[in-house]
Design a protein around this motif. Structure first.
Motif, PDB file in Angstrom:
ATOM      1  N   PRO A 112      77.590 -55.578 -41.049  1.00  0.00           N
ATOM      2  CA  PRO A 112      77.703 -56.265 -40.039  1.00  0.00           C
ATOM      3  C   PRO A 112      76.363 -56.533 -39.319  1.00  0.00           C
ATOM      4  O   PRO A 112      75.976 -57.629 -38.790  1.00  0.00           O
ATOM      5  CB  PRO A 112      78.928 -56.362 -39.292  1.00  0.00           C
ATOM      6  CG  PRO A 112      79.924 -55.590 -40.028  1.00  0.00           C
ATOM      7  CD  PRO A 112      78.900 -54.827 -40.778  1.00  0.00           C
ATOM      8  N   GLU A 113      75.629 -55.422 -39.209  1.00  0.00           N
ATOM      9  CA  GLU A 113      74.199 -55.640 -38.480  1.00  0.00           C
ATOM     10  C   GLU A 113      73.093 -55.619 -39.279  1.00  0.00           C
ATOM     11  O   GLU A 113      71.941 -55.641 -38.678  1.00  0.00           O
ATOM     12  CB  GLU A 113      74.304 -54.481 -37.438  1.00  0.00           C
ATOM     13  CG  GLU A 113      75.353 -54.601 -36.394  1.00  0.00           C
ATOM     14  CD  GLU A 113      74.861 -53.743 -35.048  1.00  0.00           C
ATOM     15  OE1 GLU A 113      73.542 -53.387 -34.943  1.00  0.00           O
ATOM     16  OE2 GLU A 113      75.521 -53.633 -34.064  1.00  0.00           O
ATOM     17  N   GLY A 114      73.545 -55.820 -40.690  1.00  0.00           N
ATOM     18  CA  GLY A 114      72.185 -55.978 -41.799  1.00  0.00           C
ATOM     19  C   GLY A 114      71.809 -54.689 -42.100  1.00  0.00           C
ATOM     20  O   GLY A 114      70.530 -54.862 -42.980  1.00  0.00           O
ATOM     21  N   ASN A 115      72.361 -53.587 -41.982  1.00  0.00           N
ATOM     22  CA  ASN A 115      71.890 -52.188 -42.720  1.00  0.00           C
ATOM     23  C   ASN A 115      72.505 -52.302 -44.103  1.00  0.00           C
ATOM     24  O   ASN A 115      73.660 -52.672 -44.330  1.00  0.00           O
ATOM     25  CB  ASN A 115      72.565 -51.016 -41.977  1.00  0.00           C
ATOM     26  CG  ASN A 115      72.296 -50.933 -40.401  1.00  0.00           C
ATOM     27  OD1 ASN A 115      71.107 -51.005 -40.175  1.00  0.00           O
ATOM     28  ND2 ASN A 115      73.217 -51.042 -39.578  1.00  0.00           N
ATOM     29  N   GLU A 116      71.593 -52.170 -44.807  1.00  0.00           N
ATOM     30  CA  GLU A 116      72.017 -52.312 -46.429  1.00  0.00           C
ATOM     31  C   GLU A 116      72.428 -51.064 -46.875  1.00  0.00           C
ATOM     32  O   GLU A 116      72.177 -49.868 -46.644  1.00  0.00           O
ATOM     33  CB  GLU A 116      70.343 -52.274 -47.625  1.00  0.00           C
ATOM     34  CG  GLU A 116      69.981 -53.803 -46.969  1.00  0.00           C
ATOM     35  CD  GLU A 116      68.420 -53.719 -46.646  1.00  0.00           C
ATOM     36  OE1 GLU A 116      67.915 -52.611 -46.386  1.00  0.00           O
ATOM     37  OE2 GLU A 116      67.879 -54.786 -46.188  1.00  0.00           O
ATOM     38  N   PHE A 117      73.299 -51.052 -47.942  1.00  0.00           N
ATOM     39  CA  PHE A 117      73.875 -50.032 -48.777  1.00  0.00           C
ATOM     40  C   PHE A 117      74.186 -50.646 -49.938  1.00  0.00           C
ATOM     41  O   PHE A 117      74.164 -51.664 -50.414  1.00  0.00           O
ATOM     42  CB  PHE A 117      75.259 -49.551 -47.852  1.00  0.00           C
ATOM     43  CG  PHE A 117      76.255 -50.375 -47.883  1.00  0.00           C
ATOM     44  CD1 PHE A 117      77.366 -50.496 -48.503  1.00  0.00           C
ATOM     45  CD2 PHE A 117      76.280 -51.311 -46.743  1.00  0.00           C
ATOM     46  CE1 PHE A 117      78.657 -51.379 -48.270  1.00  0.00           C
ATOM     47  CE2 PHE A 117      77.282 -52.295 -46.475  1.00  0.00           C
ATOM     48  CZ  PHE A 117      78.353 -52.335 -47.291  1.00  0.00           C
ATOM     49  N   CYS A 118      74.586 -49.785 -50.960  1.00  0.00           N
ATOM     50  CA  CYS A 118      74.825 -50.150 -52.440  1.00  0.00           C
ATOM     51  C   CYS A 118      76.236 -49.748 -52.767  1.00  0.00           C
ATOM     52  O   CYS A 118      76.782 -48.554 -52.378  1.00  0.00           O
ATOM     53  CB  CYS A 118      73.856 -49.635 -53.190  1.00  0.00           C
ATOM     54  SG  CYS A 118      72.228 -50.188 -52.998  1.00  0.00           S
ATOM     55  N   ILE A 119      76.981 -50.284 -53.852  1.00  0.00           N
ATOM     56  CA  ILE A 119      78.087 -50.002 -54.392  1.00  0.00           C
ATOM     57  C   ILE A 119      77.873 -49.900 -55.958  1.00  0.00           C
ATOM     58  O   ILE A 119      77.308 -50.597 -56.394  1.00  0.00           O
ATOM     59  CB  ILE A 119      79.260 -51.130 -54.028  1.00  0.00           C
ATOM     60  CG1 ILE A 119      80.572 -50.447 -54.624  1.00  0.00           C
ATOM     61  CG2 ILE A 119      78.905 -52.713 -54.501  1.00  0.00           C
ATOM     62  CD1 ILE A 119      81.203 -49.533 -53.838  1.00  0.00           C
ATOM     63  N   LEU A 120      78.455 -48.554 -56.140  1.00  0.00           N
ATOM     64  CA  LEU A 120      78.076 -48.166 -57.615  1.00  0.00           C
ATOM     65  C   LEU A 120      79.534 -48.182 -58.332  1.00  0.00           C
ATOM     66  O   LEU A 120      80.550 -48.574 -57.583  1.00  0.00           O
ATOM     67  CB  LEU A 120      77.498 -46.514 -57.548  1.00  0.00           C
ATOM     68  CG  LEU A 120      76.338 -46.435 -56.821  1.00  0.00           C
ATOM     69  CD1 LEU A 120      76.258 -44.965 -56.645  1.00  0.00           C
ATOM     70  CD2 LEU A 120      75.278 -47.231 -57.147  1.00  0.00           C
ATOM     71  N   ARG A 121      79.327 -47.891 -59.645  1.00  0.00           N
ATOM     72  CA  ARG A 121      80.617 -48.009 -60.366  1.00  0.00           C
ATOM     73  C   ARG A 121      81.369 -46.775 -59.910  1.00  0.00           C
ATOM     74  O   ARG A 121      80.933 -45.647 -59.454  1.00  0.00           O
ATOM     75  CB  ARG A 121      80.452 -47.823 -61.850  1.00  0.00           C
ATOM     76  CG  ARG A 121      79.901 -48.957 -62.579  1.00  0.00           C
ATOM     77  CD  ARG A 121      79.773 -48.606 -64.210  1.00  0.00           C
ATOM     78  NE  ARG A 121      78.757 -47.461 -64.197  1.00  0.00           N
ATOM     79  CZ  ARG A 121      78.588 -47.251 -65.399  1.00  0.00           C
ATOM     80  NH1 ARG A 121      79.263 -47.863 -66.700  1.00  0.00           N
ATOM     81  NH2 ARG A 121      77.727 -46.201 -65.697  1.00  0.00           N
TER      82      ARG A 121
END
Length: 133
Positions: A112-121
């Motif tokens: 919600p504050e714009g910090n990026e993260f990734c989702i993997l399999r």
């Protein structure tokens, strides 16, 4: 001598709100002896086993550029696509889709504050792909 990581600190504009969001995403918990409350400038959450902690610290500046450090999340249950849908329903924003036709890759999201993260399999998806070869 060696050092160890005590916790990961995340700058934000609302420590309570962002710690509450990540607590749900990761199924982390607050310290019952030091609960997070609205207005707290620092809020800590911990993994169920207590081995990983996140500290959210309020700063006056908003995020302006790409993170130099980010989380890569792997679903504990279900598929990457199911976890992606869950995270978006919780308020994450999809930034980029790096999934490949063979199932590899990831999806880039922002909290919600714009910090990026990734989702993997998930591990199950990775194992299924390996056994299909």
């Amino acid at each position: 001598m060696t050092a160890f990581i005590s916790h990961t600190s995340i700058d934000c504009t609302n420590a309570y709100a962002l710690s509450a969001w990540w607590r749900v995403v990761l199924d982390y918990a607050e310290d019952p002896d030091d609960p997070n409350e609205p207005g707290h400038e620092e809020c800590m959450i911990s993994s169920p086993d207590g081995r990983h902690r996140l500290l959210f610290i309020e700063v006056p500046e908003r995020k302006q550029v790409k993170n130099r450090l980010h989380f890569d999340l792997r679903p504990g249950n279900g598929s990457r696509d199911e976890e992606l849908a869950r995270l978006i329903s919780l308020g994450a924003t999809q930034i980029d889709d790096r999934r490949n036709p063979d199932g590899t890759g990831w999806v880039v999201l922002a909290d919600p504050e714009g910090n990026e993260f990734c989702i993997l399999r998930s591990n199950a998806e990775v194992a299924a792909a390996r056994s299909a070869i």
